[in-house]
Design an enzyme around this catalytic site. Structure first.
Site, short mmCIF file in Angstrom:
data_model
loop_
_atom_site.label_atom_id
_atom_site.label_comp_id
_atom_site.label_asym_id
_atom_site.label_seq_id
_atom_site.Cartn_x
_atom_site.Cartn_y
_atom_site.Cartn_z
N GLU A 142 0.84 -0.79 0.23
CA GLU A 142 -0.18 -0.18 -0.34
C GLU A 142 1.19 1.23 0.08
OE1 GLU A 142 -3.99 -1.78 2.10
OE2 GLU A 142 -2.22 0.11 3.43
N GLU A 301 -5.89 -7.04 -1.09
CA GLU A 301 -6.94 -7.11 -0.01
C GLU A 301 -8.62 -6.43 -0.28
OE1 GLU A 301 -5.10 -4.61 3.16
OE2 GLU A 301 -3.40 -5.43 2.13
#
Length: 676
Positions: A142, A301
């Site tokens: 991320e 995710e």
């Protein structure tokens, strides 16, 4: 199809691993992501490596037929490393050190970090790079989450100065582009150039701030490339990805994706308290991700439980997880990994729930995953190889978004909020949309939407003119053409170099305060619409008024215009349209373009139904998704076959709350379905 989960074996006793792997396999899971936060487990002390536990979990998963995506652990450098190199910590704009205790606490530009990365990633790649059980790699985790991109340390200042030297070559060229004569800010040496940290006012030169945003984004791209190069040295055939962040904007994701084989993103549709989650927001970010490389993507995710750090957010209701999953697939996801397998018993994410609760027992969400896994195993042989097609493209410009963050013009105004409002109209009308880079090829589209294109280049302007001249329809709006690519105002009457295309000039403009509106009307309609946020005082030079202001000193002036140019049309919107007027304007534009709607053959009056198709050749597979908990009626005007229910449908049918249909022609791939 990759159908999987994010798993943290280092959080659990080894005697539990086999149970977890067996439960995963029984739920239809065929891939697991591991390792991205486990550096201190792999290298507890400097130079003391232990991969045996990783060998064991990979073997246990493989024994259940489950493959692995292996994450490089560079988002969480261990404490011993940070203690040896405290200069690795980021500094915020106030000069304060962002210390240990979270993740991504390192500066991307610090060369002292690279030897450690080279060692840990190199050893992982050498060990697992050609292991057939490891099918892909995720770099770090991320990038750009939680404002962890822009660092203001002395090392970044030096790297920024070198970046500027490479870009501008001559110091006075940079001075001219930035306009440093203002406030006596002329730089004589590269070493004098500052980073835009906190200052007295604080209001830095806009050219400086924009270039620093570009530099910070480039630094992350280079940091990622350093790792991909290591992996490809040992495993040139490796599939490499990174889990991006959808609408987040700290990094130009178009640039970041260039060095990746496939892009991923992290989808949490229910991460905030709202009365009703708007499915268009997830849809838009799926389309953004697909547009990064203009190809299908993975969701690395995917929300499976209720999110939470120190506080918790709403729990997914029954069948929401399934619905979100099929929405992701409808928009081009070829891989889904739920986050996370089981709620952790310790650490900062104790309240970030997963498929299993903290007790590790199978419950409602596990059974829902099991249902989806069984369905996908049956239908994926039919859907495999299908892709999305769109006739409309929205152009997302990180540079222009950064400009509006530097100088938002209006209190609380955001580029992305404005961008989303246009996407919402297209989404509500079941119009498939690609979201592309300004550098993309526009020629295959019927409609091109460029929100808030305040900065332009000669190359981009020429592409837009060519697109319209050849028969396309372009939509531009307020602030278009106001600046050059250095964030300097152009000495041209607005809309600058786009004036001939649009057939208008903007004599003056102004802002409207919060809850302040101006009335707008359309010819032949008695309905009164509203414009907000901004107004342009437009003069027509060949264009025609589509909607007109009906109050204030600019009453009678156009609010929306259309100009015929070549074989195409150019629309201009001079205010922030209310939802009804925005929909009416976009409906007109879509009629002009004679668009084929996603829902041809499917009729519903529900505003919570999403209809979108994936295509394999000429065969469409149309997803009909009910984003409400109430059943809705759907009229299917020609016979179609539903892959999920395995029924032929025609006429009126009821789609249950959170329900999904995947429709195709009645005889399409029937044998493949049965074989699957």
């Amino acid at each position: 199809m990759y159908f999987g989960v994010c798993y943290y074996p280092e959080h659990w006793p080894e005697e539990r691993w086999e149970t977890d792997a067996k439960m995963m396999r029984e739920a239809g899971i065929n891939i697991v992501r591991i390792g991205e936060f486990a550096w201190s487990r792999m290298e507890r002390w400097k130079g003391s490596f232990d991969f045996t536990w990783l060998d064991r979990i990979i073997g246990i998963l493989a024994g259940e037929g489950i493959q692995v995506i292996l994450g490089t652990p560079t988002a969480t450098p261990p404490k011993w490393l940070m203690d040896q190199h405290p200069d690795l910590y980021m500094r915020d704009m106030y000069g304060d050190v962002r210390g240990y205790g979270n993740r991504r606490h390192y500066c991307y530009s610090n060369d002292n970090y690279l030897p450690y990365i080279s060692t840990i990633v190199g050893k992982m790649a050498e060990r697992y790079g050609n292991d057939p059980r490891v099918v892909a790699w995720q770099i770090d985790n991320e990038f750009g989450c939680n404002e962890t991109t822009r660092c203001y340390c002395d090392n970044c200042k030096t790297k920024f100065q070198l970046w500027l030297m490479g870009k501008y070559q001559e110091i006075d060229h940079m001075n001219a582009c930035w306009g440093t004569v203002f406030w006596s800010q002329i730089y004589n040496e590269w070493e004098q150039v500052i980073v835009p940290a906190y200052t007295v006012f604080p209001l830095h030169n806009p050219g400086l701030v924009l270039d620093y945003r570009r530099f910070a984004s480039d630094a992350v791209c280079q940091f990622q490339k350093f790792q991909t190069d290591i992996i490809r040295k040992y495993a040139p055939q490796a599939t490499i990805t990174h889990n991006m962040m959808g609408a987040f904007n700290e990094i130009d994701a178009f640039n970041l994706s260039e060095d990746l084989d496939i892009v991923s993103w992290d989808n949490y549709p229910n991460l905030m308290f709202t009365k009703e989650v708007d499915p268009a927001l997830a849809a838009m970010q799926h389309d953004m991700t697909r547009g990064l490389k203009q190809m299908n993507f993975w969701v690395m995710e995917h929300q499976s439980g209720q999110p939470g750090g120190n506080i918790m957010f709403p729990t997914p209701k029954p069948q929401e997880l399934r619905r979100w999953t099929y929405q992701s697939i409808a928009h081009g996801a070829d891989g889904i990994l739920y986050f996370r397998w089981r709620g952790c018993l310790f650490g900062a994410e104790q309240y970030w729930h997963g498929i299993l609760a903290h007790d590790g027992k199978a419950g409602r969400k596990y059974r829902e995953v099991q249902q989806v896994g069984a369905e996908l195993a049956r239908i994926w042989p039919v859907l495999e190889g299908s892709t999305n097609k769109a006739q409309v493209a929205m152009i997302r410009s990180y540079d222009n978004e950064w400009v509006f963050e530097i100088q938002p013009h209006i209190m609380d105004y955001t580029y992305m909020g404005h961008f989303t409002s246009y996407y919402q109209s297209l989404y509500d009308n079941q119009i498939a949309t690609d979201i592309l880079s300004p550098q993309a090829d526009f020629s295959g589209y019927r409609i091109l939407v460029l929100p808030n294109f305040i900065m332009t280049t000669d190359e981009l302007v020429a592409k837009v003119y060519e697109f319209v001249h050849a028969g396309g329809i372009v939509v531009l709006d307020y602030r278009a053409g106001a600046k050059d690519w250095h964030n300097r105002i152009e000495a041209l009457t607005l809309p600058g170099k786009l004036s001939d295309l649009l057939g208008i000039s903007v004599e003056e403009y102004g802002v409207l305060g919060k809850e302040e509106y101006r009335s707008i009307q359309m010819p032949g309609s008695e309905e009164v619409y509203r414009g907000a946020t901004w107004f342009d005082v437009i003069e027509l030079h060949g264009a025609q008024a589509v909607a007109t202001f009906s109050e204030d000193y600019f009453s009678g002036c156009p609010a929306v215009t259309m100009n015929e140019y070549g074989k195409g049309k150019a629309y201009y919107i001079g205010t922030e349209l209310d939802a009804k007027l925005r929909d009416d304007i976009f409906n007109r534009i879509c009629r002009d373009a004679e668009l084929a709607m996603s829902g041809d053959g499917i009729v519903t009056d529900s505003t919570r139904i999403e209809i979108l198709s994936r295509f394999k050749g000429d065969q469409a597979y149309t997803f009909v998704i009910n984003h409400s908990v109430e059943p809705v009626h759907v009229q299917i005007t020609t016979p179609m076959y539903d892959l999920l229910s395995e029924e032929e449908l025609h006429g009126e049918t009821q789609l249950g709350g959170n329900g999904v249909m995947i429709l195709c022609g009645p005889e399409s791939n029937r044998s493949a379905i049965l074989e699957g």
